[in-house]
Write a protein that holds these residues in place. Sequence first.
Motif, PDB file in Angstrom:
ATOM      1  N   ASP A 198       0.959  -1.064  -0.009  1.00 26.01           N
ATOM      2  CA  ASP A 198       0.015  -0.115   0.141  1.00 26.01           C
ATOM      3  C   ASP A 198       0.996   1.131  -0.029  1.00 26.01           C
ATOM      4  N   ALA A 199       1.906   1.261   0.689  1.00 28.28           N
ATOM      5  CA  ALA A 199       2.827   2.392   0.982  1.00 28.28           C
ATOM      6  C   ALA A 199       3.464   2.575  -0.758  1.00 28.28           C
ATOM      7  N   ILE A 200       3.691   1.563  -1.156  1.00 28.34           N
ATOM      8  CA  ILE A 200       4.594   1.832  -2.532  1.00 28.34           C
ATOM      9  C   ILE A 200       3.526   2.297  -3.576  1.00 28.34           C
ATOM     10  N   PHE A 201       2.252   1.468  -3.869  1.00 22.98           N
ATOM     11  CA  PHE A 201       1.676   1.419  -5.019  1.00 22.98           C
ATOM     12  C   PHE A 201       0.672   2.358  -4.530  1.00 22.98           C
ATOM     13  N   GLY A 202       0.265   2.507  -3.520  1.00 17.92           N
ATOM     14  CA  GLY A 202      -0.816   3.449  -3.165  1.00 17.92           C
ATOM     15  C   GLY A 202      -0.755   4.963  -2.880  1.00 17.92           C
ATOM     16  N   CYS A 203       0.894   5.153  -2.759  1.00 15.71           N
ATOM     17  CA  CYS A 203       1.244   6.221  -2.472  1.00 15.71           C
ATOM     18  C   CYS A 203       2.231   7.009  -3.498  1.00 15.71           C
ATOM     19  N   HIS A 204       3.116   5.994  -4.301  1.00 14.11           N
ATOM     20  CA  HIS A 204       4.051   6.411  -5.115  1.00 14.11           C
ATOM     21  C   HIS A 204       3.497   6.458  -6.469  1.00 14.11           C
ATOM     22  N   LYS A 205       2.359   7.161  -6.823  1.00 15.03           N
ATOM     23  CA  LYS A 205       1.603   6.989  -7.923  1.00 15.03           C
ATOM     24  C   LYS A 205       2.150   7.466  -9.288  1.00 15.03           C
ATOM     25  N   SER A 206       3.181   8.364  -9.116  1.00 17.20           N
ATOM     26  CA  SER A 206       3.975   9.223 -10.270  1.00 17.20           C
ATOM     27  C   SER A 206       4.953   7.961 -10.919  1.00 17.20           C
ATOM     28  N   GLN A 207       5.084   6.981  -9.871  1.00 18.65           N
ATOM     29  CA  GLN A 207       6.161   5.940 -10.409  1.00 18.65           C
ATOM     30  C   GLN A 207       5.358   4.546 -10.736  1.00 18.65           C
ATOM     31  N   PHE A 208       4.345   4.642 -10.162  1.00 17.22           N
ATOM     32  CA  PHE A 208       3.530   3.186 -10.137  1.00 17.22           C
ATOM     33  C   PHE A 208       1.949   3.574 -10.659  1.00 17.22           C
ATOM     34  N   PRO A 209       1.508   4.012 -11.743  1.00 16.76           N
ATOM     35  CA  PRO A 209       0.263   4.321 -12.115  1.00 16.76           C
ATOM     36  C   PRO A 209      -0.560   2.876 -11.894  1.00 16.76           C
ATOM     37  N   GLN A 210      -2.118   3.145 -12.014  1.00 16.59           N
ATOM     38  CA  GLN A 210      -2.714   1.764 -11.931  1.00 16.59           C
ATOM     39  C   GLN A 210      -2.335   1.097 -13.248  1.00 16.59           C
ATOM     40  N   ASN A 211      -2.180  -0.300 -13.252  1.00 15.77           N
ATOM     41  CA  ASN A 211      -2.284  -1.176 -14.155  1.00 15.77           C
ATOM     42  C   ASN A 211      -0.805  -1.069 -14.736  1.00 15.77           C
ATOM     43  N   CYS A 212       0.156  -0.296 -14.136  1.00 17.19           N
ATOM     44  CA  CYS A 212       1.638  -0.545 -14.500  1.00 17.19           C
ATOM     45  C   CYS A 212       2.386  -1.538 -14.299  1.00 17.19           C
ATOM     46  N   ALA A 213       3.223  -1.883 -15.631  1.00 16.70           N
ATOM     47  CA  ALA A 213       3.713  -3.199 -15.570  1.00 16.70           C
ATOM     48  C   ALA A 213       4.742  -3.414 -14.847  1.00 16.70           C
ATOM     49  N   ASP A 214       5.578  -2.181 -14.310  1.00 13.24           N
ATOM     50  CA  ASP A 214       6.388  -2.095 -13.270  1.00 13.24           C
ATOM     51  C   ASP A 214       5.804  -2.657 -11.853  1.00 13.24           C
TER      52      ASP A 214
END
Length: 257
Positions: A198-214
């Motif tokens: 949650d901390a990574i993908f819920g907050c760092h959205k400029s790096q991990f947008p929804q459905n991002c392969a990374d």
Amino acid sequence: MSVLRSVLRLAAPLPKVEQYERFLFLGPHPDDIEIGAGATAAKLAAAGKEVTFLICIDGRYGLEHAPEGTTPEELAEFRKAEAIAAAKTLGVEDVRFLGLCDGGFYDVDELLRGVARVIGETKPQLIFAPDPDVSSECHVDHRRVGECAKRLAFFAPFAEIMARYGAQSAPVEALAFYMTAKPDRFVETRGLLQRQLDAIFGCHKSQFPQNCADAKSISLYLRLRSADFGVRALCGAAEGFRVLGRTQMHCLPEAGR
């Protein structure tokens, strides 16, 4: 393991991460701490330990997934806000920034002095940092922050040396390298993986947008890593670190990994 190494492990055992009360996590960029040691940071914070995050580099050039038209300067501010939100998700309130330019465009002495100042202010007993000795690591910022941790962790208790960096001394007793290929200490983190995600993908959205392969690949990696380290540690889930105590930091290579 050689006989000498086995004897030295008995004579100078590696420190246990959770035995300390004050911790400083060094992150090259926003999101690195969360990926490398987020579950451990959450566990320490929940236990009432003193936990500080220091983000050294501003991440301004991580523009791949940022909204179109975003400038590097704007992204650096976005990522700062994201790092604060991610830390709060893990239960960490003390988040600091050096604001050095992404991609290695800064004076290494400025990095050393900035980290030394925060070490002197927060007085950590253990410092977390990315492992600078991983042969596959190509990012100069990761290598430099790890090397900076090695240099300052050893010198931190020496007031005269720290004064040369414009900093106070600190009772650093151990280093714990995350993002390492050779973990030798494990922290049980059962029940904390989802908070880390949650901390990574819920907050760092400029790096991990929804459905991002990374995001999908890193999420899978973290799940597998947690399970693998959990097996090695004989528990359900864990994070692993290459740990050095003061004995292993100097002169006794066989005592470390």
